[in-house]
Design a protein around this motif. Structure first.
Motif, PDB file in Angstrom:
ATOM      1  N   GLN A   1      -2.450   5.594   4.738  1.00  0.00           N
ATOM      2  CA  GLN A   1      -2.156   4.531   3.777  1.00  0.00           C
ATOM      3  C   GLN A   1      -2.576   3.165   4.316  1.00  0.00           C
ATOM      4  OE1 GLN A   1       2.041   5.087   3.046  1.00  0.00           O
ATOM      5  NE2 GLN A   1       1.690   6.543   1.385  1.00  0.00           N
ATOM      6  N   ILE A   2      -2.347   2.929   5.615  1.00  0.00           N
ATOM      7  CA  ILE A   2      -2.782   1.675   6.233  1.00  0.00           C
ATOM      8  C   ILE A   2      -4.305   1.581   6.200  1.00  0.00           C
ATOM      9  CG2 ILE A   2      -2.892   0.392   8.401  1.00  0.00           C
ATOM     10  CD1 ILE A   2      -0.098   1.462   9.039  1.00  0.00           C
TER      11      ILE A   2
ATOM     12  N   SER B   1      -0.219  10.434   5.396  1.00  0.00           N
ATOM     13  CA  SER B   1       0.571   9.781   6.434  1.00  0.00           C
ATOM     14  C   SER B   1       0.499   8.271   6.283  1.00  0.00           C
ATOM     15  CB  SER B   1       0.044  10.186   7.814  1.00  0.00           C
ATOM     16  OG  SER B   1      -1.285   9.719   7.983  1.00  0.00           O
ATOM     17  N   LEU B   2       1.366   7.596   7.019  1.00  0.00           N
ATOM     18  CA  LEU B   2       1.367   6.137   7.014  1.00  0.00           C
ATOM     19  C   LEU B   2       0.043   5.603   7.535  1.00  0.00           C
ATOM     20  CD1 LEU B   2       2.880   3.477   6.612  1.00  0.00           C
ATOM     21  CD2 LEU B   2       3.787   3.724   8.946  1.00  0.00           C
ATOM     22  N   THR B   3      -0.541   6.293   8.507  1.00  0.00           N
ATOM     23  CA  THR B   3      -1.827   5.863   9.062  1.00  0.00           C
ATOM     24  C   THR B   3      -2.915   5.856   7.995  1.00  0.00           C
ATOM     25  OG1 THR B   3      -1.233   6.797  11.214  1.00  0.00           O
ATOM     26  CG2 THR B   3      -3.567   6.326  10.830  1.00  0.00           C
TER      27      THR B   3
END
Length: 305
Positions: free
Chosen positions: A148-149, A144-146
């Motif tokens: 990756q951040i 998810s983007l989370t």
């Protein structure tokens, strides 16, 4: 007492995992054949790994320069290569002790000599984490983007920790732990402080881990075909396995821990028999390259002195 129990538990768990993997995949391992081209690739992997260790000697010299302690390059590369094989001795501190003594004999201050061998594994560990975090961004997964951040933030944290404000307390803690491990006196007025960000040595250690990773990829390629898209996964898995081999107690030279971790990380992406064979062969490649490096350094010193 607790530390000894932990070491035995780690050793026992590692051996059990490796023995089980060998037992379950023995027939597949026995069926693997390496042709002439494969042996040539393994020879190249050995040369690349030897180059990596020689490069690490150069990075050690850069650390001294970062500490304002210039040292003779060829002499200290020889010292690095000759002491490297001592990391397989029990305690995993013999190579550090040999390097400190060699540096002190070359009129390097006690603080700089000690700091150089403490800073090197910290920079190697940071380089391994950077490769793992960067490599994970290029691996095709459904993260998810989370996540990756979080990976990007983790990379930023690693880079920030290397600032002297954060790194110096960590270096002092590591010194106390290693001094206690080797039963040496921790009293002295040794100045264990970095004055500037070790950017060049960090880049050098990234090169070292990159070369080691290439050696591992070549070893696997000698046994099985690979796609370019698999390279980030392999480099990330190698770096993480190498990192655990560096930091886990009771594993001189990462013996067992590296192999078990690499197998666990890659067994779902490649045939398990191939991964087991590749990690075993790469261990032989590593030991052979380290032995060759120490032998060549010893011979060069005596034949061309």
């Amino acid at each position: 007492m607790i530390k000894k129990i932990l070491r035995w538990l780690i050793l026992g768990g590692t051996l059990f995992f490796l023995a089980t993997a060998l037992k379950n995949n023995w027939q597949g391992i026995a069926d693997i054949r390496i042709d002439a081209a494969g042996w040539a690739i393994i020879a190249i992997a050995t040369g690349v790994t030897l180059l990596a260790h020689t490069w690490a000697g150069w990075v050690w010299i850069w650390i001294f320069k970062n500490l304002k302690q210039p040292v003779p390059s060829s002499q200290f590369i020889y010292v690095y290569l000759k002491t490297n094989i001592a990391k397989y001795l029990p305690g995993n501190v013999g190579h550090y002790y040999g390097r400190i003594m060699a540096a002190k004999n070359a009129n390097v201050s006690t603080g700089a000599a000690t700091l150089s061998v403490l800073l090197e594994p910290l920079l190697m560990a940071a380089a391994a984490l950077i490769i793992v975090l960067v490599g994970s961004l290029f691996v095709k997964t459904n993260t998810s983007l989370t996540v990756q951040i979080a990976q990007i933030l983790g990379l930023a944290v690693v880079l920030c920790v290397l600032h002297p404000q954060f790194l110096n307390p960590l270096i002092r803690l590591l010194y106390r732990l290693k001094a206690k491990k080797s039963n040496t006196n921790t009293t002295s007025a040794v100045d264990l402080s970095m004055q500037s960000y070790p950017l060049k040595p960090l880049l050098g250690e990234l090169g070292f881990l990159g070369l080691r990773g290439i050696g591992f990829v070549l070893t696997l390629y000698a046994l099985s075909s690979l796609n370019l898209s698999q390279i980030p996964l392999l480099l990330g898995a190698f770096s993480f396995a190498w990192l655990l081999g560096l930091v886990v107690p009771g594993a001189p030279g990462g013996l067992g821990v590296f192999e078990a971790t690499a197998i666990a990380l890659l067994q779902n992406h490649f045939p398990e028999a191939v991964i087991i064979s590749a990690t075993g062969i790469y261990r032989l490649v590593s030991i052979l390259s380290e032995t060759a490096g120490a032998t060549l350094a010893w011979l060069d010193e005596r034949l061309f002195k």
